[in-house]
Motif scaffolding. Sequence first.
Motif, short mmCIF file in Angstrom:
data_model
loop_
_atom_site.label_atom_id
_atom_site.label_comp_id
_atom_site.label_asym_id
_atom_site.label_seq_id
_atom_site.Cartn_x
_atom_site.Cartn_y
_atom_site.Cartn_z
N PHE A 166 30.98 30.42 34.33
CA PHE A 166 31.69 31.41 33.51
C PHE A 166 32.49 32.33 34.45
CE2 PHE A 166 28.38 29.78 30.78
CZ PHE A 166 29.04 29.63 29.57
N GLY A 167 32.27 33.62 34.37
CA GLY A 167 32.98 34.55 35.23
C GLY A 167 32.06 35.11 36.30
N PRO A 168 32.60 35.68 37.37
CA PRO A 168 31.78 36.19 38.48
C PRO A 168 30.87 37.35 38.09
CG PRO A 168 34.07 36.88 38.73
CD PRO A 168 34.04 35.86 37.62
N ASN A 193 34.74 42.18 31.23
CA ASN A 193 35.84 41.71 32.07
C ASN A 193 35.26 40.83 33.16
OD1 ASN A 193 35.76 43.30 34.80
ND2 ASN A 193 35.49 44.88 33.24
N GLU A 194 35.87 39.68 33.34
CA GLU A 194 35.43 38.65 34.28
C GLU A 194 33.97 38.25 34.07
OE1 GLU A 194 38.14 38.41 38.03
OE2 GLU A 194 36.77 40.12 38.24
N PRO A 198 36.96 34.07 34.98
CA PRO A 198 37.61 34.88 36.02
C PRO A 198 38.96 35.41 35.54
CG PRO A 198 36.78 32.83 36.95
CD PRO A 198 36.66 32.70 35.45
N ALA A 199 39.24 36.67 35.88
CA ALA A 199 40.52 37.32 35.59
C ALA A 199 40.80 37.47 34.09
CB ALA A 199 41.68 36.58 36.25
N MET A 200 39.76 37.31 33.24
CA MET A 200 39.94 37.46 31.80
C MET A 200 39.04 38.58 31.29
SD MET A 200 42.16 35.14 31.46
CE MET A 200 42.39 35.40 29.70
N ILE A 220 38.97 39.96 20.53
CA ILE A 220 40.30 40.00 21.16
C ILE A 220 40.08 39.62 22.62
CG2 ILE A 220 42.31 41.39 21.77
CD1 ILE A 220 41.59 43.31 19.52
N ALA A 221 40.89 38.71 23.14
CA ALA A 221 40.73 38.28 24.54
C ALA A 221 42.08 38.06 25.18
CB ALA A 221 39.91 36.99 24.60
N GLY A 222 42.15 38.31 26.49
CA GLY A 222 43.40 38.11 27.20
C GLY A 222 43.24 38.31 28.69
N PRO A 223 44.31 38.18 29.45
CA PRO A 223 44.26 38.37 30.90
C PRO A 223 43.89 39.81 31.25
CG PRO A 223 46.30 37.28 30.22
CD PRO A 223 45.66 37.80 28.98
N LEU A 224 43.07 39.96 32.28
CA LEU A 224 42.61 41.28 32.69
C LEU A 224 43.75 42.19 33.11
CD1 LEU A 224 40.29 43.21 33.36
CD2 LEU A 224 40.03 42.03 35.56
#
Length: 260
Positions: A166-168, A193-194, A198-200, A220-224
């Motif tokens: 998943f994310g860090p 966030n992340e 990553p970066a999301m 709601i989701a998108g780039p960080l």
Amino acid sequence: MSSILERSFKVLEYLAAHPQGKALSTLASELEMPLSATHRLLAELVRYGYARQDGSHGNYHLTIKLVSLGLSFLSSTGIVDIAQPLLDRLAAESGELVRLAVVDGDALTFVAKAQGAKHGLRYDPDMGLSVNLSCSSAGHAWLSTMTDEQALELVARQGFGKPEDFGPKAPTTVKALLTYIRAARKRGFSIINEVFAPAMSAMAAPVRVADGSVIGVVTIAGPLVRLTEERMLSLGPTLMETAGEVARASGASALFKRRA
């Protein structure tokens, strides 16, 4: 019979995760099933139209029959009809991907979405997959409507997601997860966030009906770089308002009625 059904669903779920197809030997090995039993099961899935075999390489693939069944089911429940206009409006206001997940037993499954990003980076993950509760804004929002004990019991049954998958910043301990859950409970919506990727970044609010039960989650989701924490906090009231509107409209859906 239960063993046959269990193996059938394992094969269907495996093939769904590998749209490029898999060879019989690979499928049997990775699912730890006997080669002969796997071959018989695949032959039956092919016979009933749920799978097909590639003529050139011999790989097995899913057909769109399962997709057709799922779309037909969602259409008959009225979920998309009642939720889509609300998701479309929130997507336009946020400029990001908006999705609706429905509570189904111990799981959350995304069933509808609206893309608000018109240019630049667009976040658009797979639909129809069960949500990882420990590593997602949707999961945190739903867990925040339970007691800590109930939330942790649900996560224990599913398992913690691994940061490498998943994310860090994906939480891997009870303490870390409870920090997210309690913040979402206090705020009224979750923020990550992340964590999922990553970066999301993402945020989510529960869809709570009149009797207090939760039937779904709006995210709601998108780039960080675009969906910053400050931006998410400013979108919080609008997100919760949309979740409330979905809840009030849920009586028009047979599926939502059943969960209410």
